[in-house]
Design a protein around this motif. Sequence first.
Motif, PDB file in Angstrom:
ATOM      1  N   UNK A  51       3.591   5.673   8.074  1.00  6.39           N
ATOM      2  CA  UNK A  51       4.391   5.934   6.874  1.00  6.39           C
ATOM      3  C   UNK A  51       5.785   5.364   7.065  1.00  6.39           C
ATOM      4  N   UNK A  52       6.273   4.679   6.036  1.00  2.00           N
ATOM      5  CA  UNK A  52       7.629   4.120   6.046  1.00  2.00           C
ATOM      6  C   UNK A  52       8.356   4.530   4.771  1.00  2.00           C
ATOM      7  N   UNK A  96       0.853  -1.183   0.000  1.00  2.00           N
ATOM      8  CA  UNK A  96       0.000   0.000   0.000  1.00  2.00           C
ATOM      9  C   UNK A  96       0.891   1.235   0.000  1.00  2.00           C
ATOM     10  N   UNK A  97       0.728   2.082  -0.999  1.00  2.93           N
ATOM     11  CA  UNK A  97       1.516   3.307  -1.128  1.00  2.93           C
ATOM     12  C   UNK A  97       0.831   4.454  -0.394  1.00  2.93           C
ATOM     13  N   UNK A  98       1.603   5.312   0.242  1.00  2.00           N
ATOM     14  CA  UNK A  98       1.092   6.476   0.955  1.00  2.00           C
ATOM     15  C   UNK A  98       2.174   7.550   0.970  1.00  2.00           C
ATOM     16  N   UNK A  99       1.820   8.757   0.571  1.00  4.85           N
ATOM     17  CA  UNK A  99       2.799   9.849   0.561  1.00  4.85           C
ATOM     18  C   UNK A  99       2.617  10.813   1.731  1.00  4.85           C
ATOM     19  N   UNK A 100       1.791  10.447   2.718  1.00  4.74           N
ATOM     20  CA  UNK A 100       1.547  11.298   3.889  1.00  4.74           C
ATOM     21  C   UNK A 100       2.627  10.985   4.922  1.00  4.74           C
ATOM     22  N   UNK A 142       5.594   3.733   1.793  1.00  2.00           N
ATOM     23  CA  UNK A 142       4.855   2.511   2.092  1.00  2.00           C
ATOM     24  C   UNK A 142       4.073   2.682   3.398  1.00  2.00           C
ATOM     25  N   UNK A 143       2.911   2.049   3.448  1.00  2.00           N
ATOM     26  CA  UNK A 143       2.074   2.088   4.646  1.00  2.00           C
ATOM     27  C   UNK A 143       2.327   0.813   5.445  1.00  2.00           C
TER      28      UNK A 143
END
Length: 53
Positions: A15-16, A5-9, A20-21
């Motif tokens: 957030x990693x 799961x991608x996340x830019x927050x 990555x979530x």
Amino acid sequence: MAQDVKCSVDNCSFWKHGNRCSADAISVMNYTEERARTSHETGCRTFKPNHGL
């Protein structure tokens, strides 16, 4: 189920590196009372602020 799961927050506790979530589960809510038609009408309830930033 998605394995990546991608996340830019980057101010989220989950957030990693590499956007990555790391949450065990993801919860998404609907901002409208009707059926969501765009991603702008939804939001991530899994977000937990990282106060260490």
